[in-house]
Design an enzyme around this catalytic site. Structure first.
Site, PDB file in Angstrom:
ATOM      1  N   ARG A   1       5.786 -29.630  -1.132  1.00 38.60           N
ATOM      2  CA  ARG A   1       6.358 -28.315  -0.798  1.00 38.60           C
ATOM      3  C   ARG A   1       7.287 -27.797  -1.899  1.00 38.60           C
ATOM      4  NH1 ARG A   1      10.822 -27.986   2.113  1.00 38.60           N
ATOM      5  NH2 ARG A   1      10.403 -29.913   3.222  1.00 38.60           N
TER       6      ARG A   1
ATOM      7  N   TYR B   1       3.722   0.075   2.867  1.00 37.44           N
ATOM      8  CA  TYR B   1       2.984  -0.864   3.704  1.00 37.44           C
ATOM      9  C   TYR B   1       3.809  -1.164   4.970  1.00 37.44           C
ATOM     10  CZ  TYR B   1       0.362  -4.997   5.054  1.00 37.44           C
ATOM     11  OH  TYR B   1      -0.394  -5.905   5.745  1.00 37.44           O
TER      12      TYR B   1
ATOM     13  N   ASP C   1       7.006  -3.156  -5.413  1.00 37.31           N
ATOM     14  CA  ASP C   1       5.751  -3.730  -4.935  1.00 37.31           C
ATOM     15  C   ASP C   1       4.641  -3.254  -5.871  1.00 37.31           C
ATOM     16  OD1 ASP C   1       3.289  -4.197  -3.607  1.00 37.31           O
ATOM     17  OD2 ASP C   1       4.354  -4.373  -1.694  1.00 37.31           O
TER      18      ASP C   1
ATOM     19  N   LYS D   1      -5.064  -8.765  -3.066  1.00 35.59           N
ATOM     20  CA  LYS D   1      -5.799  -7.534  -3.352  1.00 35.59           C
ATOM     21  C   LYS D   1      -6.436  -7.602  -4.749  1.00 35.59           C
ATOM     22  CE  LYS D   1      -4.079  -5.819   0.532  1.00 35.59           C
ATOM     23  NZ  LYS D   1      -3.993  -6.946   1.401  1.00 35.59           N
TER      24      LYS D   1
HETATM   25  C1  PLP Z   1       1.445  -2.839  -0.738  1.00 32.04           C
HETATM   26  C2  PLP Z   1       1.305  -4.129  -0.002  1.00 32.04           C
HETATM   27  N1  PLP Z   1       2.276  -5.063  -0.099  1.00 32.04           N
HETATM   28  C3  PLP Z   1       2.189  -6.238   0.548  1.00 32.04           C
HETATM   29  C4  PLP Z   1       1.097  -6.539   1.336  1.00 32.04           C
HETATM   30  C5  PLP Z   1       1.029  -7.853   2.073  1.00 32.04           C
HETATM   31  O1  PLP Z   1       0.111  -8.702   1.469  1.00 32.04           O
HETATM   32  P1  PLP Z   1      -0.639  -9.914   2.210  1.00 32.04           P
HETATM   33  O2  PLP Z   1      -1.649  -9.303   3.138  1.00 32.04           O
HETATM   34  O3  PLP Z   1      -1.219 -10.701   1.086  1.00 32.04           O
HETATM   35  O4  PLP Z   1       0.397 -10.674   2.965  1.00 32.04           O
HETATM   36  C6  PLP Z   1       0.062  -5.612   1.455  1.00 32.04           C
HETATM   37  C7  PLP Z   1      -1.110  -5.901   2.291  1.00 32.04           C
HETATM   38  O5  PLP Z   1      -1.960  -5.050   2.503  1.00 32.04           O
HETATM   39  C8  PLP Z   1       0.174  -4.370   0.778  1.00 32.04           C
HETATM   40  O6  PLP Z   1      -0.774  -3.433   0.860  1.00 32.04           O
END
Ligand code: PLP
Length: 371
Positions: free
Chosen positions: A47, A100, A169, A194
């Site tokens: 971990r 998000y 982000d 993504k």
């Molecule tokens: C802009 C953005 N940030 C964070 C996340 C979260 O990512 P994860 O689904 O890998 O936890 C997403 C998921 O769609 C996202 O679109």
């Protein structure tokens, strides 16, 4: 020598290699390491550390221009590490009101724990007004799903005057699309699920930091909470990075071609993509981005028309993600927490041939409009 993006992606984190070595060493599956006597060395317990994470962190950190990078089990694990791990009761945190939705949900947890959370849209004066007294500012640009773009350098400079840490982000843009740290942010965090990994087969997140001390706090949070990536996922992600430039270039080309093809239609409104001429985000995006992302959004007459459109597509999966090599789209209002019209479609352009994709979309629109 200074290499350009494609070369940097192909070589990201790749070891020099001795005769007989693989190009990319395989995943190290270790829950436990031999540890005789006192605990010394980097690898003591599964971990805490893993050489496959380390190689991936070197690779992503190189692309982001970070001093240190920490990978996570998912994008939300990375978001939570910053928003929860770097804040304390009494702090003020600024979050996007139009990003998000799960990021805002983490904000609700912060609010329950004595942290003041201010929500502000990605564009407009409210964001600037929310900075007073802030300790942490989280930006999402381009925003998901609205595709608004804020000026990272300007907001970071203003936020720093208030002594705030600024996190961006970078999920949609990827480090080949924009470099938040070079623009003045302290943290570039993303879902690697993504476009970064791009094959719809991996959950991953990362936090890339300009300051190694901030990264040390984020890493301590990961060790405490155990939000660690699996070695197989980390290795798959690293393997995917070597085609990142090819994928994001093709995706951005396809997204723009789709946007241009949709602009002329009277059954489609509010077509958005940062590279589309006339888009509200066009100018600021061209100042700070090098590639403009795979997502194009648009609105159809109503929920039924959007459903018929999605059902008529042959090449495009109805799925809730973006950034994969396969095109996918969804009616975003099917999820709670998105302030969008019932006919709003978030479309993620994949790596198919541009002509095929545009033909499929136009044919599906014709079918949907006929009813
Ligand atoms: C802009 C953005 N940030 C964070 C996340 C979260 O990512 P994860 O689904 O890998 O936890 C997403 C998921 O769609 C996202 O679109």
């Amino acid at each position: 020598m200074e290499w350009t993006d494609g070369t940097r992606a192909v070589r990201a984190g790749a070891p020099a290699g001795e005769a007989g070595d693989p190009f990319l060493p395989g995943p190290v599956f270790a829950g436990t390491y031999h540890l005789p006597g006192e605990p010394v060395g980097p690898y003591q317990y599964g971990r805490h550390a893993n050489p496959t994470w380390d190689a991936l962190e070197t690779a992503i950190g190189g692309l982001e221009g970070a001093a240190d990078t920490v990978t996570f089990a998912s994008g939300m694990a990375a978001v939570s590490a910053v928003l929860i791990g770097l804040t304390a009761p009494g702090d003020v945190v600024v979050l996007p009101s139009d990003g998000y939705p799960a990021t805002r949900s983490v904000g609700e947890h912060l609010a329950e724990r004595g942290i003041t959370v201010r929500l502000a849209p990605t564009v407009g004066d409210d964001l600037e007004h929310a900075l007073d007294g802030a300790g942490l500012v989280w930006l999402e640009t381009p925003s998901n799903p609205g595709l608004d773009v804020c000026d990272i350098g300007r907001i970071a400079a203003l936020a720093h005057e208030h002594g705030a840490l600024v996190a961006v982000d970078n999920t949609l843009a990827t480090p080949l699309g924009q470099l938040p740290l070079a623009l003045g942010a302290d943290i570039s965090a993303a879902s690697g699920t993504k476009a970064l990994t791009g094959h719809s087969d991996v959950l991953l997140g990362y936090v890339a930091c300009a300051d190694p001390d901030v990264a040390a706090r984020v890493r301590a949070w990961r060790r405490l909470t155990g939000a660690v990536p699996g070695p197989m996922e980390a290795w798959l992600a690293h393997r995917s990075l070597s085609t990142l430039h090819l994928r994001v270039d093709r995706q951005a080309t396809n997204a723009l071609a789709l946007g241009e093809a949709l602009l002329g239609r009277d059954d489609v409104s509010d077509v958005r993509h940062p590279a589309l001429e006339g888009d509200p985000a066009y100018d600021v995006a061209h100042r700070q981005m090098r590639r403009f992302g795979c997502v194009v959004s648009f609105t159809l007459a109503d929920a039924d028309t959007a459903r018929r459109f999605l059902g008529a597509l042959e090449l495009v999966a109805d799925a809730t993600s973006f950034g994969g090599v396969h095109s996918m789209a969804e009616r975003r209002a099917r999820w709670a927490g998105n302030d969008v019209a019932q006919g709003f479609v978030r479309f993620s352009a994949g790596c198919e041939d541009t002509g095929d994709l545009v033909r499929d979309v136009l044919r599906a629109l014709d079918a949907a409009s006929l009813g």
